[in-house]
Write a protein that holds these residues in place. Structure first.
Motif, PDB file in Angstrom:
ATOM      1  N   ILE A  48       0.857  -1.186   0.000  1.00 33.46           N
ATOM      2  CA  ILE A  48       0.000   0.000   0.000  1.00 33.46           C
ATOM      3  C   ILE A  48       0.890   1.232   0.000  1.00 33.46           C
ATOM      4  O   ILE A  48       1.823   1.343   0.804  1.00 33.46           O
ATOM      5  CB  ILE A  48      -0.927   0.001   1.229  1.00 33.46           C
ATOM      6  N   SER A  49       0.632   2.167  -0.917  1.00 36.27           N
ATOM      7  CA  SER A  49       1.442   3.381  -0.909  1.00 36.27           C
ATOM      8  C   SER A  49       0.576   4.596  -1.213  1.00 36.27           C
ATOM      9  O   SER A  49      -0.576   4.470  -1.627  1.00 36.27           O
ATOM     10  CB  SER A  49       2.607   3.268  -1.898  1.00 36.27           C
ATOM     11  N   VAL A  50       1.166   5.756  -0.992  1.00 35.26           N
ATOM     12  CA  VAL A  50       0.460   7.022  -1.218  1.00 35.26           C
ATOM     13  C   VAL A  50       1.003   7.626  -2.501  1.00 35.26           C
ATOM     14  O   VAL A  50       2.226   7.626  -2.716  1.00 35.26           O
ATOM     15  CB  VAL A  50       0.698   7.989  -0.029  1.00 35.26           C
ATOM     16  N   TRP A  51       0.121   8.116  -3.343  1.00 33.19           N
ATOM     17  CA  TRP A  51       0.570   8.672  -4.622  1.00 33.19           C
ATOM     18  C   TRP A  51       1.502   9.863  -4.397  1.00 33.19           C
ATOM     19  O   TRP A  51       1.178  10.773  -3.638  1.00 33.19           O
ATOM     20  CB  TRP A  51      -0.630   9.102  -5.473  1.00 33.19           C
ATOM     21  N   ASP A  52       2.651   9.813  -5.077  1.00 30.96           N
ATOM     22  CA  ASP A  52       3.617  10.913  -4.987  1.00 30.96           C
ATOM     23  C   ASP A  52       3.862  11.432  -6.409  1.00 30.96           C
ATOM     24  O   ASP A  52       4.619  10.829  -7.179  1.00 30.96           O
ATOM     25  CB  ASP A  52       4.927  10.391  -4.374  1.00 30.96           C
ATOM     26  N   PRO A  53       3.224  12.551  -6.753  1.00 32.62           N
ATOM     27  CA  PRO A  53       3.343  13.058  -8.126  1.00 32.62           C
ATOM     28  C   PRO A  53       4.765  13.459  -8.488  1.00 32.62           C
ATOM     29  O   PRO A  53       5.116  13.517  -9.670  1.00 32.62           O
ATOM     30  CB  PRO A  53       2.404  14.271  -8.163  1.00 32.62           C
ATOM     31  N   GLN A  54       5.616  13.721  -7.474  1.00 27.29           N
ATOM     32  CA  GLN A  54       7.012  14.123  -7.758  1.00 27.29           C
ATOM     33  C   GLN A  54       7.914  12.901  -7.959  1.00 27.29           C
ATOM     34  O   GLN A  54       8.971  13.000  -8.570  1.00 27.29           O
ATOM     35  CB  GLN A  54       7.655  14.907  -6.600  1.00 27.29           C
ATOM     36  N   GLY A  55       7.506  11.773  -7.419  1.00 26.23           N
ATOM     37  CA  GLY A  55       8.361  10.579  -7.469  1.00 26.23           C
ATOM     38  C   GLY A  55       8.160   9.785  -8.749  1.00 26.23           C
ATOM     39  O   GLY A  55       7.370  10.171  -9.623  1.00 26.23           O
ATOM     40  N   PRO A  56       8.849   8.653  -8.863  1.00 30.00           N
ATOM     41  CA  PRO A  56       8.659   7.788 -10.035  1.00 30.00           C
ATOM     42  C   PRO A  56       7.293   7.099  -9.941  1.00 30.00           C
ATOM     43  O   PRO A  56       6.708   7.014  -8.856  1.00 30.00           O
ATOM     44  CB  PRO A  56       9.791   6.755  -9.904  1.00 30.00           C
ATOM     45  N   PRO A  57       6.770   6.574 -11.055  1.00 30.42           N
ATOM     46  CA  PRO A  57       5.487   5.846 -10.994  1.00 30.42           C
ATOM     47  C   PRO A  57       5.577   4.703  -9.994  1.00 30.42           C
ATOM     48  O   PRO A  57       6.616   4.036  -9.895  1.00 30.42           O
ATOM     49  CB  PRO A  57       5.314   5.305 -12.412  1.00 30.42           C
ATOM     50  N   SER A  58       4.508   4.478  -9.262  1.00 27.83           N
ATOM     51  CA  SER A  58       4.543   3.444  -8.220  1.00 27.83           C
ATOM     52  C   SER A  58       4.368   2.046  -8.811  1.00 27.83           C
ATOM     53  O   SER A  58       4.732   1.063  -8.190  1.00 27.83           O
ATOM     54  CB  SER A  58       3.421   3.692  -7.217  1.00 27.83           C
ATOM     55  N   GLY A  59       3.733   1.977  -9.979  1.00 21.36           N
ATOM     56  CA  GLY A  59       3.429   0.666 -10.569  1.00 21.36           C
ATOM     57  C   GLY A  59       2.206   0.017  -9.957  1.00 21.36           C
ATOM     58  O   GLY A  59       1.952  -1.174 -10.185  1.00 21.36           O
ATOM     59  N   ALA A  60       1.430   0.792  -9.175  1.00 23.25           N
ATOM     60  CA  ALA A  60       0.261   0.207  -8.489  1.00 23.25           C
ATOM     61  C   ALA A  60      -0.750  -0.347  -9.487  1.00 23.25           C
ATOM     62  O   ALA A  60      -0.887   0.150 -10.607  1.00 23.25           O
ATOM     63  CB  ALA A  60      -0.399   1.263  -7.607  1.00 23.25           C
ATOM     64  N   ASP A  61      -1.484  -1.388  -9.021  1.00 24.98           N
ATOM     65  CA  ASP A  61      -2.514  -2.017  -9.864  1.00 24.98           C
ATOM     66  C   ASP A  61      -3.852  -1.298  -9.751  1.00 24.98           C
ATOM     67  O   ASP A  61      -4.591  -1.186 -10.720  1.00 24.98           O
ATOM     68  CB  ASP A  61      -2.739  -3.477  -9.419  1.00 24.98           C
ATOM     69  N   VAL A  62      -4.175  -0.864  -8.525  1.00 26.01           N
ATOM     70  CA  VAL A  62      -5.473  -0.222  -8.299  1.00 26.01           C
ATOM     71  C   VAL A  62      -5.252   0.998  -7.411  1.00 26.01           C
ATOM     72  O   VAL A  62      -4.258   1.070  -6.677  1.00 26.01           O
ATOM     73  CB  VAL A  62      -6.483  -1.179  -7.614  1.00 26.01           C
ATOM     74  N   ALA A  63      -6.201   1.951  -7.487  1.00 26.62           N
ATOM     75  CA  ALA A  63      -6.065   3.152  -6.653  1.00 26.62           C
ATOM     76  C   ALA A  63      -7.392   3.490  -6.003  1.00 26.62           C
ATOM     77  O   ALA A  63      -8.464   3.256  -6.577  1.00 26.62           O
ATOM     78  CB  ALA A  63      -5.591   4.326  -7.504  1.00 26.62           C
ATOM     79  N   LEU A  64      -7.318   4.043  -4.795  1.00 30.28           N
ATOM     80  CA  LEU A  64      -8.477   4.644  -4.147  1.00 30.28           C
ATOM     81  C   LEU A  64      -8.451   6.117  -4.511  1.00 30.28           C
ATOM     82  O   LEU A  64      -7.416   6.783  -4.314  1.00 30.28           O
ATOM     83  CB  LEU A  64      -8.373   4.519  -2.625  1.00 30.28           C
ATOM     84  N   VAL A  65      -9.567   6.639  -5.041  1.00 28.26           N
ATOM     85  CA  VAL A  65      -9.566   8.025  -5.504  1.00 28.26           C
ATOM     86  C   VAL A  65     -10.827   8.757  -5.065  1.00 28.26           C
ATOM     87  O   VAL A  65     -11.874   8.150  -4.864  1.00 28.26           O
ATOM     88  CB  VAL A  65      -9.483   8.105  -7.055  1.00 28.26           C
ATOM     89  N   TRP A  66     -10.711  10.056  -4.926  1.00 29.67           N
ATOM     90  CA  TRP A  66     -11.859  10.958  -4.812  1.00 29.67           C
ATOM     91  C   TRP A  66     -11.388  12.277  -5.396  1.00 29.67           C
ATOM     92  O   TRP A  66     -10.437  12.873  -4.900  1.00 29.67           O
ATOM     93  CB  TRP A  66     -12.332  11.112  -3.365  1.00 29.67           C
ATOM     94  N   LYS A  67     -12.002  12.690  -6.509  1.00 30.46           N
ATOM     95  CA  LYS A  67     -11.588  13.903  -7.216  1.00 30.46           C
ATOM     96  C   LYS A  67     -10.075  13.941  -7.424  1.00 30.46           C
ATOM     97  O   LYS A  67      -9.383  14.862  -6.963  1.00 30.46           O
ATOM     98  CB  LYS A  67     -12.067  15.140  -6.467  1.00 30.46           C
TER      99      LYS A  67
END
Ligand code: NDP
Ligand code: OXD
Length: 309
Positions: free
Chosen positions: A28-47
């Motif tokens: 489980i990780s938190v999206w970091d727009p400054q870092g490299p792509p996480s390679g995650a399969d699914v994301a929890l999103v709201w707006k």
């Protein structure tokens, strides 16, 4: 499975411990727009920010932290192959039912009038309620609407509901399809809107539809702001064709301070709180679906983009 938390308006500290305890086998990780792509399969999103999709090309599913997916589907950057999964009830339907009941009872039991009487130290009982004079109509009979309609029916009000496809709900007169809308509206005095916002339902609460309601009509809008033509409602209130309105959602949110709804004596507003996302329930539901996906099993609550909900 690698699960990404990509909700910039929510504090990850409130969510990550719950996710970690429900999904001990997942990264489980938190999206970091400054870092490299996480390679995650699914994301929890709201707006989510538009940049998420180009930055995280491996995402196969988005779990929306709400029931309504209109904002997500409106994003031009949303890749067409990504599966969108909405919250199904997850503790919101009972809140919606409470809200609709509160607004209905306030109108039908004259509670607003008694508040004014108390302020004037006036003892003035009104004639008792005759439920037959208060037919309620619920637009939308999904997770939220069905619970709203059933809850109100339990208080012996005559209740009808309207949906796209035919439904059958005990104690609720069910109407389906565009050609049944008029008949539904004409037998309705208190109209509760709990439709999703789609190209078909955008602007559905307008002069033409609201004018068909019974005399002394009340509108309860808990769907989305753009369902309602706000100028039409103001004009119908002025003309006496609508008695009152309880509104939780608006064309522009937060509602601008200069908006006439703030001071209108027959409009009651709340700041989009009719049914809040509950963290524990939402995470438990999403985690169960992530586990099913990991096992290659189908899940419910997948949005049909062509339908818009
Ligand atoms: P569902 O998808 O479970 O139900 C949607 C219902 O609307 C279904 O009955 C569907 O018909 C009906 N519907 C959709 N399009 C049409 C149409 N064109 N004509 C007639 N009926 C139609 O959604 P939910 O009940 O979970 O949520 C509904 C909405 O409530 C959300 O999209 C969101 O906008 C709003 N909401 C607001 C909140 C707030 O705090 N104010 C909180 C949570 C949700 P059918 O049964 O045939 O598919
Ligand atoms: C939702 C909302 O759609 O909170 O869940 O509006």
């Amino acid at each position: 499975m690698h699960v990404l938390f990509a909700c910039p308006h929510n504090d990850p500290a409130d969510w990550l411990p719950l996710l970690a305890s429900e999904l001990p086998d997942c990264r489980i990780s938190v999206w970091d727009p400054q870092g490299p792509p996480s390679g995650a399969d699914v994301a929890l999103v709201w707006k989510p920010p538009a940049a998420l999709f180009a930055h995280e090309p491996n995402l196969k599913a988005l779990f929306n932290l709400g029931a309504g997916v209109d904002a997500l589907l409106a994003m031009p950057e949303l890749p067409p192959h990504i599966q969108i999964v909405r919250l199904e009830d997850a503790g919101m339907a009972v809140q919606m039912a409470e809200y609709a009941l509160y607004a209905l009872l306030r109108a039908s039991r004259n509670f607003g009038r008694y508040e004014a009487d108390q302020a004037a130290a006036r003892w003035a009982p009104l004639p008792g309620l005759r439920r037959a004079q208060w037919p309620v109509g619920v637009l939308g009979l999904g997770e939220m609407g069905a619970r709203v309609a059933q809850s109100i029916a339990a208080f012996d009000y005559p209740v009808a509901g309207w949906s796209r496809s035919p439904r059958s709900i005990d104690g609720v007169q069910c109407f389906a399809g565009q050609d049944k809308l008029s008949g539904f509206l004409r037998r309705t005095r208190v109209l509760v809107n709990v439709l999703p916002l789609t190209p078909e339902t955008n602007g559905i609460l307008n002069r033409e539809t609201l004018s068909q309601l019974m005399p002394g009509a009340h509108l309860i809008n808990v769907g989305r702001g753009p369902h309602l033509n706000e100028d039409d409602l103001l004009a119908l209130l002025e003309e006496g064709r609508i008695e009152g309105a309880t509104l939780d959602v608006f064309g522009v949110e937060p509602l601008p301070p200069s908006h006439p709804f703030w001071t209108h004596p027959r409009v009651h507003i709340t700041p989009h709180i009719a049914a809040s996302t509950l963290r524990e329930e939402a995470v438990a539901q999403i985690a169960a679906k992530v586990r099913r996906l990991a096992r290659g099993e189908p899940i419910s609550g997948v949005v049909t983009p062509q339908r818009g909900y």
